[in-house]
Scaffold this motif. Sequence first.
Motif, mmCIF file in Angstrom:
data_model
loop_
_atom_site.group_PDB
_atom_site.id
_atom_site.type_symbol
_atom_site.label_atom_id
_atom_site.label_comp_id
_atom_site.label_asym_id
_atom_site.label_seq_id
_atom_site.Cartn_x
_atom_site.Cartn_y
_atom_site.Cartn_z
ATOM 1 N N ALA A 297 23.574 32.019 48.712
ATOM 2 C CA ALA A 297 23.853 33.145 47.822
ATOM 3 C C ALA A 297 25.217 33.753 48.118
ATOM 4 O O ALA A 297 25.944 34.151 47.198
ATOM 5 N N MET A 298 25.607 33.819 49.396
ATOM 6 C CA MET A 298 26.947 34.297 49.753
ATOM 7 C C MET A 298 28.012 33.435 49.101
ATOM 8 O O MET A 298 28.965 33.940 48.489
ATOM 9 N N ASN A 299 27.854 32.128 49.248
ATOM 10 C CA ASN A 299 28.828 31.182 48.696
ATOM 11 C C ASN A 299 28.935 31.321 47.183
ATOM 12 O O ASN A 299 30.033 31.422 46.611
ATOM 13 N N ALA A 300 27.777 31.365 46.500
ATOM 14 C CA ALA A 300 27.763 31.464 45.043
ATOM 15 C C ALA A 300 28.323 32.800 44.569
ATOM 16 O O ALA A 300 29.033 32.865 43.561
ATOM 17 N N ASN A 301 28.007 33.880 45.285
ATOM 18 C CA ASN A 301 28.461 35.206 44.851
ATOM 19 C C ASN A 301 29.948 35.429 45.096
ATOM 20 O O ASN A 301 30.602 36.135 44.331
ATOM 21 N N ILE A 302 30.490 34.834 46.175
ATOM 22 C CA ILE A 302 31.945 34.896 46.372
ATOM 23 C C ILE A 302 32.644 34.150 45.237
ATOM 24 O O ILE A 302 33.647 34.612 44.683
ATOM 25 N N HIS A 303 32.085 32.998 44.872
ATOM 26 C CA HIS A 303 32.653 32.232 43.756
ATOM 27 C C HIS A 303 32.575 33.032 42.457
ATOM 28 O O HIS A 303 33.566 33.184 41.739
ATOM 29 N N GLY A 304 31.389 33.551 42.158
ATOM 30 C CA GLY A 304 31.206 34.288 40.913
ATOM 31 C C GLY A 304 32.061 35.533 40.828
ATOM 32 O O GLY A 304 32.667 35.818 39.788
ATOM 33 N N SER A 305 32.149 36.283 41.925
ATOM 34 C CA SER A 305 32.945 37.519 41.912
ATOM 35 C C SER A 305 34.432 37.223 41.786
ATOM 36 O O SER A 305 35.158 37.925 41.068
ATOM 37 N N SER A 306 34.910 36.164 42.440
ATOM 38 C CA SER A 306 36.336 35.830 42.356
ATOM 39 C C SER A 306 36.704 35.374 40.951
ATOM 40 O O SER A 306 37.774 35.727 40.434
ATOM 41 N N ARG A 307 35.804 34.614 40.292
ATOM 42 C CA ARG A 307 36.101 34.164 38.924
ATOM 43 C C ARG A 307 36.038 35.313 37.938
ATOM 44 O O ARG A 307 36.806 35.381 36.986
ATOM 45 N N MET A 308 35.111 36.241 38.164
ATOM 46 C CA MET A 308 35.057 37.410 37.300
ATOM 47 C C MET A 308 36.316 38.253 37.467
ATOM 48 O O MET A 308 36.910 38.715 36.477
ATOM 49 N N ALA A 309 36.749 38.448 38.724
ATOM 50 C CA ALA A 309 37.967 39.218 38.976
ATOM 51 C C ALA A 309 39.175 38.538 38.346
ATOM 52 O O ALA A 309 40.023 39.197 37.722
ATOM 53 N N TYR A 310 39.253 37.209 38.488
ATOM 54 C CA TYR A 310 40.373 36.470 37.906
ATOM 55 C C TYR A 310 40.416 36.627 36.396
ATOM 56 O O TYR A 310 41.481 36.834 35.804
ATOM 57 N N SER A 311 39.257 36.545 35.757
ATOM 58 C CA SER A 311 39.201 36.683 34.305
ATOM 59 C C SER A 311 39.650 38.072 33.868
ATOM 60 O O SER A 311 40.405 38.222 32.902
ATOM 61 N N LEU A 312 39.189 39.091 34.586
ATOM 62 C CA LEU A 312 39.587 40.467 34.252
ATOM 63 C C LEU A 312 41.088 40.652 34.401
ATOM 64 O O LEU A 312 41.751 41.253 33.549
ATOM 65 N N ILE A 313 41.629 40.110 35.492
ATOM 66 C CA ILE A 313 43.070 40.250 35.747
ATOM 67 C C ILE A 313 43.879 39.492 34.699
ATOM 68 O O ILE A 313 44.901 39.978 34.203
ATOM 69 N N ALA A 314 43.410 38.302 34.331
ATOM 70 C CA ALA A 314 44.112 37.503 33.313
ATOM 71 C C ALA A 314 44.145 38.221 31.972
ATOM 72 O O ALA A 314 45.048 37.986 31.158
ATOM 73 N N ARG A 315 43.173 39.096 31.728
ATOM 74 C CA ARG A 315 43.132 39.860 30.474
ATOM 75 C C ARG A 315 43.791 41.228 30.614
ATOM 76 O O ARG A 315 43.621 42.096 29.756
ATOM 77 N N GLY A 316 44.519 41.415 31.729
ATOM 78 C CA GLY A 316 45.243 42.670 31.919
ATOM 79 C C GLY A 316 44.370 43.831 32.330
ATOM 80 O O GLY A 316 44.743 44.995 32.131
ATOM 81 N N GLN A 317 43.209 43.562 32.920
ATOM 82 C CA GLN A 317 42.295 44.621 33.303
ATOM 83 C C GLN A 317 42.118 44.718 34.808
ATOM 84 O O GLN A 317 41.067 45.115 35.313
ATOM 85 N N GLY A 318 43.178 44.352 35.538
ATOM 86 C CA GLY A 318 43.157 44.434 36.989
ATOM 87 C C GLY A 318 44.554 44.192 37.531
ATOM 88 O O GLY A 318 45.488 43.881 36.775
ATOM 89 N N PRO A 319 44.725 44.342 38.860
ATOM 90 C CA PRO A 319 46.055 44.151 39.469
ATOM 91 C C PRO A 319 46.573 42.727 39.295
ATOM 92 O O PRO A 319 45.911 41.771 39.698
ATOM 93 N N LYS A 320 47.756 42.585 38.701
ATOM 94 C CA LYS A 320 48.304 41.264 38.386
ATOM 95 C C LYS A 320 48.508 40.390 39.612
ATOM 96 O O LYS A 320 48.424 39.169 39.520
ATOM 97 N N ALA A 321 48.764 41.008 40.763
ATOM 98 C CA ALA A 321 49.060 40.230 41.970
ATOM 99 C C ALA A 321 47.902 39.321 42.364
ATOM 100 O O ALA A 321 48.102 38.268 42.986
ATOM 101 N N LEU A 322 46.677 39.698 41.987
ATOM 102 C CA LEU A 322 45.512 38.904 42.367
ATOM 103 C C LEU A 322 45.242 37.750 41.406
ATOM 104 O O LEU A 322 44.334 36.962 41.636
#
Length: 435
Positions: free
Chosen positions: A279-304
């Motif tokens: 669950a740790m492995n899957a949740n790190i993956h899921g959270s990082s992809r969600m963060a990436y998607s948000l950032i790619a849409r301009g809804q988070g810090p661009k540096a990430l």
Amino acid sequence: MIALSGVIGAGLFVGSGAGIAAAGPSIVVAYALSGVLVMLVMRMLGEMSAANPDSGSFSVHAERAIGPWAGFTAGWMFWTLLCVGVAAEAIGAASIMTSWFPGTPSWIWVLLFMTAFCGTNFAAVGNFGEFEFWFAALKVGAISLFLVLGGLAILGILPDTHAPGTANLTGDGGFLPHGTNGLVVGLLTSVFAYGGLETVTIAAESEHPVRGVVTAVRTAMWRIAVFYVGSMLVIVTLIPWSDSAITASGPYVAVLDHLDIPAAGQLMNVIVLVALMSAMNANIHGSSRMAYSLIARGQGPKALGKVSGGVPRLAVIASSGFGFVAVLLSYRWPETVFAWLLTMVGAAVLVVWGFIAAAQLRMRRRLEREAPEKLVVKMWAFPVLTWVALAGVLAILGLMARQPDTRVQLYFTGGLTLALSLIGYLRQRALTARG
């Protein structure tokens, strides 16, 4: 397998004991009812994700169907939920390791696990998938074996066992020993146990994302229902629901001990450890992809948002880092700050399900009008069952308000939802004004 890994964790193997203690044999009904709701939500999510596969999944769908503020709220809500979950899973895994290796500090194990799974998520997504396949396969195999052994014991086929019949289902207070209030508590615990299945549609990096999402949604739904509902039925049929071992050592260990399975406790500790790490492995993956998607849409810090080697490594570090900071908070303020974090995301999965239902209501009509060929998966009996699912989410939130133990969770989660919605709305207004 990602979805199975994210949802089959310690909540099923250990945490379900609290639901059984509250609901008694009616826990089977509680898991069946919440399972139906999960199937409806997953069908809606599968429809939207098959039409528009994206690593942001329901956050992207909410943004397109409702507005940027909705995508922002649903996305960062889910990111927070997964990161806090990573911290809780790391703490649970460390506690098992310290029981095996007394005298070793917990933080060493937490650091080891967090570093290891941060590393696996740095690798290509295919390597991550390989890890999750074997993790999930072990958990699925363990539950399948448990169901087979339990079924044989119920039939009286196993050596030194006799068929219990319905004695444990109807005796000791009856099927509803604590009345409808007990059933409500069991329903709430079962809903939260299903949380995590949404990650099946976050993994849009496969070779054939549409086909993968369609297959995963269709198979994960019934598999989860069989594992959860089937497990609960085996447990409450074989042993009395009031047996103290159910909450003390966990319902699965209690059943294995009842069947005189050698070294049942240590065997289950190994399985729970694997479940937590998976669950740790899957949740790190899921959270990082969600963060990436948000950032790619301009809804988070661009540096990430930088991608290296096909992986958003800075987003992985940020997600893992948030989880590790939460672990440190649990050691420094276990009864205050960390407890507050857990409470804050207590009903987050229901908020996400609400956004999924609302988004599907609007997106389905748009797809039928503009791109009907994209409707590879269709929600059953639309829009009736979509409204039923939305009503179910609202009903469970209402039940949470009635229960003292869950009322605080509801208020904290509601506060987080309002705060994120306000930030998202102000950002949306600012972008509109600039445009």
